[in-house]
Design a protein around this motif. Sequence first.
Motif, PDB file in Angstrom:
ATOM      1  N   PRO A  48       0.825  -1.209   0.000  1.00  0.00           N
ATOM      2  CA  PRO A  48       0.000   0.000   0.000  1.00  0.00           C
ATOM      3  C   PRO A  48       0.860   1.260   0.000  1.00  0.00           C
ATOM      4  O   PRO A  48       2.060   1.225   0.239  1.00  0.00           O
ATOM      5  CB  PRO A  48      -0.779  -0.111   1.306  1.00  0.00           C
ATOM      6  CG  PRO A  48       0.129  -0.875   2.196  1.00  0.00           C
ATOM      7  CD  PRO A  48       0.872  -1.833   1.311  1.00  0.00           C
ATOM      8  N   TYR A  49       0.215   2.377  -0.277  1.00  0.00           N
ATOM      9  CA  TYR A  49       0.888   3.669  -0.210  1.00  0.00           C
ATOM     10  C   TYR A  49       0.759   4.210   1.199  1.00  0.00           C
ATOM     11  O   TYR A  49      -0.272   4.019   1.849  1.00  0.00           O
ATOM     12  CB  TYR A  49       0.274   4.649  -1.215  1.00  0.00           C
ATOM     13  CG  TYR A  49       0.512   4.221  -2.635  1.00  0.00           C
ATOM     14  CD1 TYR A  49       1.761   4.358  -3.219  1.00  0.00           C
ATOM     15  CD2 TYR A  49      -0.508   3.678  -3.394  1.00  0.00           C
ATOM     16  CE1 TYR A  49       1.982   3.960  -4.519  1.00  0.00           C
ATOM     17  CE2 TYR A  49      -0.297   3.274  -4.692  1.00  0.00           C
ATOM     18  CZ  TYR A  49       0.953   3.418  -5.250  1.00  0.00           C
ATOM     19  OH  TYR A  49       1.171   3.014  -6.537  1.00  0.00           O
ATOM     20  N   PRO A  50       1.802   4.887   1.716  1.00  0.00           N
ATOM     21  CA  PRO A  50       1.706   5.395   3.083  1.00  0.00           C
ATOM     22  C   PRO A  50       0.683   6.518   3.189  1.00  0.00           C
ATOM     23  O   PRO A  50       0.494   7.299   2.261  1.00  0.00           O
ATOM     24  CB  PRO A  50       3.118   5.900   3.393  1.00  0.00           C
ATOM     25  CG  PRO A  50       3.758   6.108   2.070  1.00  0.00           C
ATOM     26  CD  PRO A  50       3.111   5.159   1.124  1.00  0.00           C
ATOM     27  N   VAL A  51       0.037   6.573   4.354  1.00  0.00           N
ATOM     28  CA  VAL A  51      -0.936   7.619   4.628  1.00  0.00           C
ATOM     29  C   VAL A  51      -0.211   8.939   4.834  1.00  0.00           C
ATOM     30  O   VAL A  51      -0.593   9.966   4.284  1.00  0.00           O
ATOM     31  CB  VAL A  51      -1.784   7.248   5.872  1.00  0.00           C
ATOM     32  CG1 VAL A  51      -2.737   8.355   6.217  1.00  0.00           C
ATOM     33  CG2 VAL A  51      -2.524   5.955   5.632  1.00  0.00           C
ATOM     34  N   TYR A  52       0.813   8.898   5.650  1.00  0.00           N
ATOM     35  CA  TYR A  52       1.652  10.092   5.806  1.00  0.00           C
ATOM     36  C   TYR A  52       3.085   9.666   6.071  1.00  0.00           C
ATOM     37  O   TYR A  52       3.352   8.555   6.514  1.00  0.00           O
ATOM     38  CB  TYR A  52       1.131  11.026   6.904  1.00  0.00           C
ATOM     39  CG  TYR A  52       1.274  10.501   8.309  1.00  0.00           C
ATOM     40  CD1 TYR A  52       2.434  10.725   9.043  1.00  0.00           C
ATOM     41  CD2 TYR A  52       0.251   9.793   8.920  1.00  0.00           C
ATOM     42  CE1 TYR A  52       2.573  10.251  10.323  1.00  0.00           C
ATOM     43  CE2 TYR A  52       0.385   9.323  10.207  1.00  0.00           C
ATOM     44  CZ  TYR A  52       1.539   9.554  10.905  1.00  0.00           C
ATOM     45  OH  TYR A  52       1.676   9.076  12.182  1.00  0.00           O
ATOM     46  N   GLU A  53       4.005  10.585   5.775  1.00  0.00           N
ATOM     47  CA  GLU A  53       5.436  10.345   5.983  1.00  0.00           C
ATOM     48  C   GLU A  53       6.003  11.549   6.701  1.00  0.00           C
ATOM     49  O   GLU A  53       5.776  12.691   6.313  1.00  0.00           O
ATOM     50  CB  GLU A  53       6.124  10.152   4.631  1.00  0.00           C
ATOM     51  CG  GLU A  53       7.590   9.837   4.741  1.00  0.00           C
ATOM     52  CD  GLU A  53       8.214   9.534   3.383  1.00  0.00           C
ATOM     53  OE1 GLU A  53       9.446   9.461   3.343  1.00  0.00           O
ATOM     54  OE2 GLU A  53       7.485   9.384   2.393  1.00  0.00           O
TER      55      GLU A  53
END
Length: 153
Positions: A48-53
């Motif tokens: 998945p793609y990260p929600v926030y970094e």
Amino acid sequence: MKPWHIILILILCFLCFLTGRHTKKAEVGFICKTDTFIRVDTIRDSIPYPVYETVIQTVPELFPVYITLGGDTIREPVYIPVPITQKEYRTEDYRLSISGYKPNLDYIEIYRKTEQITKVVDRRFGIGITAGYGIGRNGLSPYVGIGGFYRIW
């Protein structure tokens, strides 16, 4: 009715009693049976793609640089800031947070436990269709009809 008919019926009833007692274990005090089935589901998910970094901090890392001047090699230490980041991945099945230098999620498996409990209530009394051989007005004869029963075990 002849006496040997009665003796034969009593012996047959006694043998049926012993057979039923031997084949089915009697559990005194239990009215219902519980059957539990546990299944482990494996969910394989794509990356998945990260929600926030977020950049947590920067750590200076020593990186040696070699410079050659006029036949001489000089080692010059250079400190490069390395960012330590934190990434959070979130779906309805899991929440995952990782941190480090260039953190990447390579593979994830989720093992979800499903427990299914089935309760079966044993009925002692019942009504049903019965068939057999019984004593009637004309002696021993076959019988088919509706009858009631009480289950001992």
